[in-house]
Design an enzyme around this catalytic site. Structure first.
Site, PDB file in Angstrom:
ATOM      1  N   LYS A  11      44.776  34.537  31.605  1.00 46.89           N
ATOM      2  CA  LYS A  11      44.265  34.189  32.937  1.00 46.89           C
ATOM      3  C   LYS A  11      43.232  33.074  32.845  1.00 46.89           C
ATOM      4  O   LYS A  11      43.282  32.107  33.597  1.00 46.89           O
ATOM      5  CB  LYS A  11      43.622  35.428  33.580  1.00 46.89           C
ATOM      6  CG  LYS A  11      42.746  35.117  34.777  1.00 46.89           C
ATOM      7  CD  LYS A  11      42.134  36.361  35.383  1.00 46.89           C
ATOM      8  CE  LYS A  11      40.753  36.700  34.907  1.00 46.89           C
ATOM      9  NZ  LYS A  11      39.661  35.847  35.437  1.00 46.89           N
ATOM     10  N   ASN A  12      42.282  33.236  31.918  1.00 43.08           N
ATOM     11  CA  ASN A  12      41.165  32.289  31.887  1.00 43.08           C
ATOM     12  C   ASN A  12      41.534  30.928  31.301  1.00 43.08           C
ATOM     13  O   ASN A  12      40.719  30.007  31.312  1.00 43.08           O
ATOM     14  CB  ASN A  12      39.973  32.882  31.137  1.00 43.08           C
ATOM     15  CG  ASN A  12      39.255  33.922  31.979  1.00 43.08           C
ATOM     16  OD1 ASN A  12      39.591  34.126  33.151  1.00 43.08           O
ATOM     17  ND2 ASN A  12      38.263  34.574  31.399  1.00 43.08           N
ATOM     18  N   CYS A  52      34.065  38.480  41.144  1.00 45.06           N
ATOM     19  CA  CYS A  52      33.568  39.805  40.784  1.00 45.06           C
ATOM     20  C   CYS A  52      32.074  39.904  41.051  1.00 45.06           C
ATOM     21  O   CYS A  52      31.324  38.968  40.771  1.00 45.06           O
ATOM     22  CB  CYS A  52      33.801  40.050  39.293  1.00 45.06           C
ATOM     23  SG  CYS A  52      35.488  40.457  38.888  1.00 45.06           S
ATOM     24  N   ARG A 103      25.619  34.851  39.439  1.00 48.06           N
ATOM     25  CA  ARG A 103      26.650  33.881  39.082  1.00 48.06           C
ATOM     26  C   ARG A 103      26.610  32.601  39.916  1.00 48.06           C
ATOM     27  O   ARG A 103      27.558  32.277  40.634  1.00 48.06           O
ATOM     28  CB  ARG A 103      28.031  34.515  39.181  1.00 48.06           C
ATOM     29  CG  ARG A 103      28.179  35.714  38.316  1.00 48.06           C
ATOM     30  CD  ARG A 103      29.581  36.219  38.322  1.00 48.06           C
ATOM     31  NE  ARG A 103      30.406  35.601  37.307  1.00 48.06           N
ATOM     32  CZ  ARG A 103      31.685  35.834  37.177  1.00 48.06           C
ATOM     33  NH1 ARG A 103      32.308  36.616  37.997  1.00 48.06           N
ATOM     34  NH2 ARG A 103      32.366  35.257  36.216  1.00 48.06           N
ATOM     35  N   ASP A 123      33.798  40.181  28.614  1.00 50.05           N
ATOM     36  CA  ASP A 123      34.996  40.691  29.298  1.00 50.05           C
ATOM     37  C   ASP A 123      35.627  41.885  28.587  1.00 50.05           C
ATOM     38  O   ASP A 123      36.588  42.459  29.085  1.00 50.05           O
ATOM     39  CB  ASP A 123      36.043  39.569  29.446  1.00 50.05           C
ATOM     40  CG  ASP A 123      35.669  38.577  30.539  1.00 50.05           C
ATOM     41  OD1 ASP A 123      34.708  38.842  31.293  1.00 50.05           O
ATOM     42  OD2 ASP A 123      36.339  37.530  30.652  1.00 50.05           O
ATOM     43  N   ARG A 171      44.098  41.352  40.287  1.00 51.36           N
ATOM     44  CA  ARG A 171      43.619  39.964  40.298  1.00 51.36           C
ATOM     45  C   ARG A 171      43.692  39.351  38.903  1.00 51.36           C
ATOM     46  O   ARG A 171      43.927  38.166  38.748  1.00 51.36           O
ATOM     47  CB  ARG A 171      42.134  39.937  40.713  1.00 51.36           C
ATOM     48  CG  ARG A 171      41.869  39.822  42.185  1.00 51.36           C
ATOM     49  CD  ARG A 171      40.379  39.607  42.400  1.00 51.36           C
ATOM     50  NE  ARG A 171      39.886  38.632  41.420  1.00 51.36           N
ATOM     51  CZ  ARG A 171      38.681  38.643  40.880  1.00 51.36           C
ATOM     52  NH1 ARG A 171      37.813  39.551  41.211  1.00 51.36           N
ATOM     53  NH2 ARG A 171      38.344  37.731  40.012  1.00 51.36           N
TER      54      ARG A 171
END
Ligand code: UD1
Length: 439
Positions: free
Chosen positions: A22-23, A135, A140, A326, A418
């Site tokens: 994903k990242n 999230c 952030r 993560d 997600r």
């Protein structure tokens, strides 16, 4: 909104394949904005954030194969190489992109939408991007992204919750950028912007995550001039234009680590194919210390729990190559059943312990002390209704529920969808009993 009903206490067995990261996929999709021809991405995972990014690129006028609509082969049908097939090569052609705007409705769920800011400014000289969501794991901000783009000549206004950015006449200028804190998407945003800026950009205190390297390698295929990938200083010599290219998205090291944690909790014996072993060193070391037997050859990983109970292991999250934030929640789930006490310290995000209250509902013994959690292993967890608060927390709860006696229900699993490519489907292929129901 879906919920998951998990029947715990079943050991895992069998083989699954690790999906694309994903990242890496998110910045790669944003990078397509920079090139004059189609960017073909292979190995995209099927997950919600990528659909959001696809819809965002389409909203701006780009042509993106709606890969999120492609039918998947049913579980059990092994497709070309995986029981849960991917969408195949996906074309992203941004040559028709006309509207450099990312509206609130599309970006509110996803912080990574900030990744379009650098590429849009580099190509159009202007952009309007809603302040991102994502999230709820801390404040952030994206202040460092904005500061760096300012150093490249951008002017910013805030209007109606949107960032309105304008590059100087003639385009962004190369600059010497030093990040105060290591930032993954910050590094990516500036690397992408610099690829089409005038002159040389030096990014110091750059993040070294492998997903940045993967994105940088795709940019190089598109004609960019980038050096220092994987180090804390990335040097980019701007080009006038970039061309189309093909790229295979790297495997997801966090999904791989999550499946390892699932095995550690549920017991049994599984094989993971396509595992990115070289970027999982910090994770596999901690897993081995906790008592997971990892046998690997090439990108195939065989996993087994060495002893009946896991051993307690302390962990501190750090930027790559350290232990990833993560993986913190999933590792904590493991430690709730260890044979002693462990300390888990979170140094990246200030509010990433929201899974603690939910783990306690399963019977875990966890005390928070500032940025650390003291986890005293208990002999057993027992099923309970749970609510997911963010992406990795939902994975943590799902894994803990696999090990808990009886049934658990996990609400708000849209967080899981997600960021994971059908994690419940993969775990079911390995013998878990997880039912997805409309709540
Ligand atoms: C990325 C990952 C996310 C991972 C995180 C840390 C993506 C799409 N997401 O998120 O999964 O958890 O890296 O490995 O790749 N910060 C600021 N100002 C900024 C930018 C960051 O203060 O402008 C702070 C953040 O609040 C955080 C720290 O810096 O405390 C690191 O965040 P960062 O690396 O930027 O995380 P993301 O890139 O958002």
């Amino acid at each position: 909104m879906d919920k998951l009903v998990v029947e715990g206490g079943r050991p895992l067995s069998g083989t699954v394949k690790v999906s694309g990261a994903k990242n890496a996929a998110l910045p790669l999709m944003a990078a397509s904005i920079l090139c004059g021809g189609p960017l073909i991405l292979e190995n995209l995972p099927r997950l919600g954030d990528l659909k959001t990014m696809g819809l965002l690129l389409r909203h701006m006028g780009g042509e993106v194969d709606p890969f999120w609509e492609k039918p998947e082969s049913p579980a059990g049908d092994s497709g070309p190489d995986s029981p849960l097939s991917g969408p195949g090569p996906v074309s992203l052609d941004m040559s028709s992109l006309r509207l450099p705007e990312a509206p609130h409705e599309l970006v509110k769920t996803m912080r990574a939408s900030a990744l379009v800011l650098g590429p849009l400014l580099a190509r159009f000289g202007r952009a309007r991007v809603a302040l991102p969501g994502g999230c709820a794991i801390g404040v952030r901000p994206i202040d460092m992204h904005l500061k760096a783009l300012k150093e490249m000549g951008t002017e910013f206004d805030l209007s109606g919750g949107d960032i309105v950015a304008t590059a100087p006449k003639g385009g962004l200028r190369g600059a010497e950028i030093r990040f105060d804190t290591v930032s993954v998407t910050g590094t990516e945003n500036i690397m992408m912007a610099a690829a089409l800026a005038r002159g040389r950009t030096i990014i110091s205190n750059a993040a070294r995550e492998p997903e940045i390297t993967d994105t940088g390698e795709a940019l190089i295929r598109m004609g960019a001039d980038i050096e220092g990938l994987g180090t804390d200083e990335i040097v980019v010599n701007g080009r006038d234009s970039l061309h189309g290219a093909s790229h295979r998205v790297m495997p997801d090291r966090i999904e791989c680590g999550t499946l390892m944690a699932a095995l550690a909790l549920a017991g049994g014996r599984i094989r993971l194919e396509g595992a990115p072993l070289e970027c999982l060193k910090a994770v596999t070391e901690k897993f081995a210390a906790a008592g997971l037997k990892v046998d690997s050859e090439g990108s195939v990983m065989d996993l087994e729990r060495a002893e009946e109970r896991l051993r307690p292991v302390d962990v501190t999250t750090l930027p790559y190559p350290g232990f990833p934030t993560d993986m913190q929640a999933q590792f904590m789930a493991m430690m709730t059943l260890a044979s002693g006490a462990s300390i888990i310290t979170e140094t990246i995000f200030e509010n990433r312990f929201m899974h603690v209250a939910e783990l306690r509902r399963l019977g875990a013994d966890i005390t928070l002390e500032g940025r650390s959690a003291v986890v005293k292993g208990v002999a057993a967890l027992s099923g309970a209704p749970l609510t997911a608060s963010d992406l990795r927390a939902s994975a943590c709860l799902l894994l803990a529920a696999l090990a808990a006696g009886g049934k658990s229900q996990i609400h708000r699993v849209y967080h899981l969808d997600r960021g994971y490519d059908r994690l419940d489907g993969k775990l079911n292929l390995l013998g878990a009993r997880i039912k997805r129901m409309r709540a």
